[in-house]
Each structure stands twice: as structure tokens, then as C-alpha cells.
Write a protein that holds these residues in place. Structure first.
Motif, PDB file in Angstrom:
ATOM      1  N   SER A 292       0.840  -1.223  -0.026  1.00 29.19           N
ATOM      2  CA  SER A 292      -0.089   0.256  -0.040  1.00 29.19           C
ATOM      3  C   SER A 292       0.933   1.387  -0.023  1.00 29.19           C
ATOM      4  N   PHE A 293       0.409   2.294  -0.387  1.00 24.56           N
ATOM      5  CA  PHE A 293       0.963   3.731  -0.296  1.00 24.56           C
ATOM      6  C   PHE A 293       0.075   4.667  -0.158  1.00 24.56           C
ATOM      7  N   VAL A 294       0.217   5.881   0.376  1.00 18.48           N
ATOM      8  CA  VAL A 294      -0.580   6.861   0.649  1.00 18.48           C
ATOM      9  C   VAL A 294       0.445   8.166   0.543  1.00 18.48           C
ATOM     10  N   ALA A 295      -0.181   8.937  -0.490  1.00 13.88           N
ATOM     11  CA  ALA A 295       0.676  10.304  -0.558  1.00 13.88           C
ATOM     12  C   ALA A 295      -0.240  11.530  -0.621  1.00 13.88           C
ATOM     13  N   GLN A 296       0.591  12.814  -0.033  1.00 13.97           N
ATOM     14  CA  GLN A 296      -0.232  13.754  -0.293  1.00 13.97           C
ATOM     15  C   GLN A 296       0.320  14.844  -1.032  1.00 13.97           C
ATOM     16  N   THR A 297      -0.469  15.346  -2.026  1.00 14.80           N
ATOM     17  CA  THR A 297      -0.204  16.157  -3.059  1.00 14.80           C
ATOM     18  C   THR A 297      -0.831  17.292  -3.366  1.00 14.80           C
ATOM     19  N   GLN A 298      -0.323  18.221  -4.201  1.00 14.20           N
ATOM     20  CA  GLN A 298      -1.208  19.350  -4.719  1.00 14.20           C
ATOM     21  C   GLN A 298      -0.602  19.678  -6.072  1.00 14.20           C
ATOM     22  N   LEU A 299      -1.594  19.837  -7.072  1.00 13.02           N
ATOM     23  CA  LEU A 299      -1.469  19.974  -8.422  1.00 13.02           C
ATOM     24  C   LEU A 299      -1.545  21.687  -8.718  1.00 13.02           C
ATOM     25  N   ARG A 300      -0.926  22.219  -9.787  1.00 13.57           N
ATOM     26  CA  ARG A 300      -0.969  23.486 -10.066  1.00 13.57           C
ATOM     27  C   ARG A 300      -2.322  23.667 -10.949  1.00 13.57           C
ATOM     28  N   ALA A 301      -3.186  24.559 -10.415  1.00 16.75           N
ATOM     29  CA  ALA A 301      -4.572  24.363 -10.878  1.00 16.75           C
ATOM     30  C   ALA A 301      -4.631  24.816 -12.220  1.00 16.75           C
ATOM     31  N   ASN A 302      -3.303  25.521 -13.016  1.00 15.87           N
ATOM     32  CA  ASN A 302      -3.708  25.960 -14.408  1.00 15.87           C
ATOM     33  C   ASN A 302      -2.886  24.867 -15.328  1.00 15.87           C
ATOM     34  N   ASP A 303      -2.669  23.841 -14.675  1.00 15.98           N
ATOM     35  CA  ASP A 303      -1.998  22.700 -15.680  1.00 15.98           C
ATOM     36  C   ASP A 303      -2.882  21.797 -16.040  1.00 15.98           C
ATOM     37  N   THR A 304      -3.131  21.975 -17.356  1.00 14.07           N
ATOM     38  CA  THR A 304      -4.059  20.809 -18.089  1.00 14.07           C
ATOM     39  C   THR A 304      -3.637  19.777 -18.536  1.00 14.07           C
TER      40      THR A 304
ATOM     41  N   SER B 175       8.092  11.473 -18.395  1.00 18.18           N
ATOM     42  CA  SER B 175       6.916  12.082 -18.851  1.00 18.18           C
ATOM     43  C   SER B 175       5.916  11.947 -17.864  1.00 18.18           C
ATOM     44  N   ASN B 176       4.797  12.679 -18.238  1.00 21.78           N
ATOM     45  CA  ASN B 176       3.644  12.599 -17.180  1.00 21.78           C
ATOM     46  C   ASN B 176       4.036  13.238 -15.761  1.00 21.78           C
ATOM     47  N   ILE B 177       4.866  14.145 -15.909  1.00 25.87           N
ATOM     48  CA  ILE B 177       5.094  14.746 -14.786  1.00 25.87           C
ATOM     49  C   ILE B 177       4.140  15.537 -13.971  1.00 25.87           C
ATOM     50  N   ILE B 178       4.349  15.566 -12.700  1.00 23.96           N
ATOM     51  CA  ILE B 178       3.153  15.900 -11.796  1.00 23.96           C
ATOM     52  C   ILE B 178       3.015  17.399 -11.645  1.00 23.96           C
ATOM     53  N   ASN B 179       3.931  18.126 -11.933  1.00 22.28           N
ATOM     54  CA  ASN B 179       3.987  19.559 -12.123  1.00 22.28           C
ATOM     55  C   ASN B 179       3.127  20.122 -10.906  1.00 22.28           C
ATOM     56  N   GLY B 180       3.815  19.832  -9.657  1.00 21.18           N
ATOM     57  CA  GLY B 180       3.051  20.266  -8.462  1.00 21.18           C
ATOM     58  C   GLY B 180       3.957  19.841  -7.444  1.00 21.18           C
ATOM     59  N   TRP B 181       3.314  19.412  -6.283  1.00 19.62           N
ATOM     60  CA  TRP B 181       4.076  19.033  -4.848  1.00 19.62           C
ATOM     61  C   TRP B 181       3.996  17.754  -4.569  1.00 19.62           C
ATOM     62  N   VAL B 182       4.789  16.973  -4.108  1.00 18.61           N
ATOM     63  CA  VAL B 182       4.538  15.784  -3.383  1.00 18.61           C
ATOM     64  C   VAL B 182       4.828  16.142  -2.037  1.00 18.61           C
ATOM     65  N   GLN B 183       3.923  16.271  -1.234  1.00 20.51           N
ATOM     66  CA  GLN B 183       4.212  16.797   0.331  1.00 20.51           C
ATOM     67  C   GLN B 183       4.602  15.714   1.093  1.00 20.51           C
ATOM     68  N   SER B 184       4.154  14.614   1.135  1.00 21.92           N
ATOM     69  CA  SER B 184       4.548  13.483   1.982  1.00 21.92           C
ATOM     70  C   SER B 184       4.056  12.178   1.359  1.00 21.92           C
TER      71      SER B 184
END
Length: 298
Positions: free
Chosen positions: A159-171, A266-275
């Protein structure tokens, strides 16, 4: 970073290389001070027409007047919020030829610190790259790891759990949070955001999608698990999606990429992996759902 450079054309603004920058180095960032109303400091880059995104890190030194940014030579000025701490600021992307970008200080005597001006191709800001007069083609921000952390992925259960946030303007259609592979196969479920933005477990053959659409304006958690009886995925406390896909384990996993797909290019997250938390056992679906809530203990 050095806005005293002649490339920055100043009108009723003075610049000094006298600020401690983001990297903690003294005199590595600039201050700009208005010597008159609506002072401007602008730089021109010769480029063919393209979508450009302008960002910088700023903080207030003195004054409280309006501060604005442009990327089209002042045809459009966008007001920004400047605080007493370093903050990344940006303005909406524009398609321009020969972008002319920089700042305007509305009030005489106001001063701000500026670091890492970055005018780049695309629709959103990326992390800062320290450079001078030469352009730089950035590589993706992807962390690859091996060794002990891969033990969970070599198992038939995990199993794994990740907390992330994307950039809202990334399409982008696909954005991977974590993918593990053996050089050919990536059988371990990876987190993917798709359009519309859902959490997905993906093994290279098929998707298992969580039901709820993600809120891109705030951090989100995604959790997945797998075993011989199937796999599950859930996003931010929503409904757990499960299926009977069990073709996991038995692969000699050699690398895992955080923030990109199995190749890491490729398929880069373009955001933040916080944990990120990795487990060498399949968490029960109720536990998986609980851990997927932002702020819940791992």
C-alpha cells in the motif's frame, strides 16, 4: 537575480544587488526602489511567438503601494500581493513575441526584494533554476529511489499513501505521483491524475479510478493498496474503488519515480508531493480511506 544588469531597463527605479536570496547567500538577490511614481524595471527577450509564463520571488522592504508585473511591455499590468516573506508570485500566461517582462512600483520610495525572475515557456511556473544571461532547458523535478524502499513494491501485497497538490492551471491529461518498474514493466499501481482530475491506480494495462473529482486548489491525499485478491484506490476520504486485478508481485523492481511515470521523463506531476508513506502490507479498505484524509495520521 541581478537586476542591476543593463538588460533590465529602469525608469524611475534603482536596483541594487544587496539582498540575501532564496539560497541564503548574501547579496545574491536584488532590491528595487521606486524613485518616482509608477517606476518600471523591464527586460526584453528575443523570442518567436509562444506561450510564456512569468514568475519571481518577492518580499516587501518598505512602503505599502501597489506592485504589478507584466510580460507584454506594460500593455497589461497585473497587481501582485507582496508580504514581508519570500513568496513566489506570477501572472497569467500570455502568448507573446519578444516578451518584455518586469515590475512596476506605483509609489515613490517603495522598495521590494526580488529573486529568481523566470520567464519560461508553458502555462505555469516551475521551480526556480539559478542562471544568468543564458537560457536553460530544464529537466523534470523527479526523484528516483532504489534499495530498501523498493522492498514493498517487490511484494505481492502493499500500500502507499501520498499527499500532493497540483498546479490548478496545468491542463496535462496524465500526471503521475509514483510509479515503480523493473525496466520493462510497471505492475505496481501508480497514482495518476486524469482529466477530469481523479485518482487512479494504473499498472500499464488498465486504470482503476476513484469516484470523486479532486479539488486542485488545495492539498489532496491519494491511497492505494494491492494484493492477490485485487487492488483499491481512494482519494481524500471519498469512496474506495476496488477491483479483482491481482497481477502484482514477482517482478524485480529496480527503481521507483516520485513525480513522474515509470521512465521518469513524462507524465510529470507539475506540482508538489508533500509526503509519502509506503507499507509492505495491504491496508484494509476502511483504513485506506481513513489515511486518505488530509491531516490524518499515517
Amino acid at each position: 537575480r541581478n537586476m542591476t544588469n543593463a538588460a533590465w531597463v529602469k525608469s524611475s527605479i534603482t536596483a541594487a544587488l544587496d539582498q540575501t536570496g532564496l539560497d541564503g547567500v548574501a547579496n545574491s538577490a536584488s532590491s528595487i526602489t521606486a524613485s518616482g511614481a509608477n517606476g518600471t524595471i523591464l527586460q526584453t527577450v528575443t523570442l518567436a511567438s509562444s506561450q510564456r509564463f512569468y514568475s519571481a520571488y518577492v518580499k516587501r522592504i518598505t512602503g505599502s503601494g501597489a506592485v504589478s508585473m507584466t510580460t507584454d511591455n506594460g500593455t497589461t499590468w497585473t497587481a501582485i500581493t507582496v508580504t514581508g516573506s519570500w513568496t513566489q508570485v506570477s501572472i497569467p500566461a500570455q502568448t507573446v513575441t519578444n516578451p518584455v517582462f518586469g515590475f512596476k512600483l506605483a509609489t515613490n520610495g517603495d522598495a521590494i526584494a526580488v529573486d529568481c525572475n523566470q520567464n519560461e515557456g508553458g502555462a505555469f511556473a516551475t521551480s526556480a533554476i539559478i542562471t544568468t544571461s543564458a537560457s536553460v532547458q530544464r529537466t523534470a523535478d523527479v526523484v528516483s529511489f532504489s534499495g530498501v524502499p523498493l522492498a514493498a513494491f517487490k511484494s505481492a501485497t502493499g500500500s502507499f499513501v501520498a499527499q500532493t497538490q497540483l498546479r490548478a492551471n496545468d491542463t496535462s491529461t496524465y500526471q503521475a505521483v509514483l510509479a515503480a518498474n523493473d525496466g520493462t514493466n510497471f505492475p505496481v499501481p501508480a497514482y495518476w491524475y486524469t482529466s477530469p482530475k481523479h485518482a487512479n491506480a494504473y499498472n500499464g494495462t488498465n486504470f482503476l479510478s476513484a469516484a470523486n473529482t479532486l479539488d486542485l486548489t488545495s492539498p489532496q491525499r491519494i491511497a492505494t493498496s494491492w494484493s492477490a485478491i485485487g487492488r483499491s484506490v481512494v482519494a481524500s476520504g471519498g469512496t474506495v474503488a476496488s477491483d479483482g486485478y491481482s497481477a502484482f508481485g514477482g517482478y524485480n523492481i529496480t527503481v521507483a519515480n516520485l513525480g513522474g511515470n515509470n521512465s521518469g521523463t513524462s507524465n510529470i506531476i507539475n506540482g508538489w508531493v508533500q509526503s509519502l508513506a509506503i507499507y509492505n502490507a495491504r491496508l484494509p479498505d476502511p483504513t485506506l480511506k481513513t489515511k486518505s484524509v488530509v491531516g490524518a495520521p499515517y
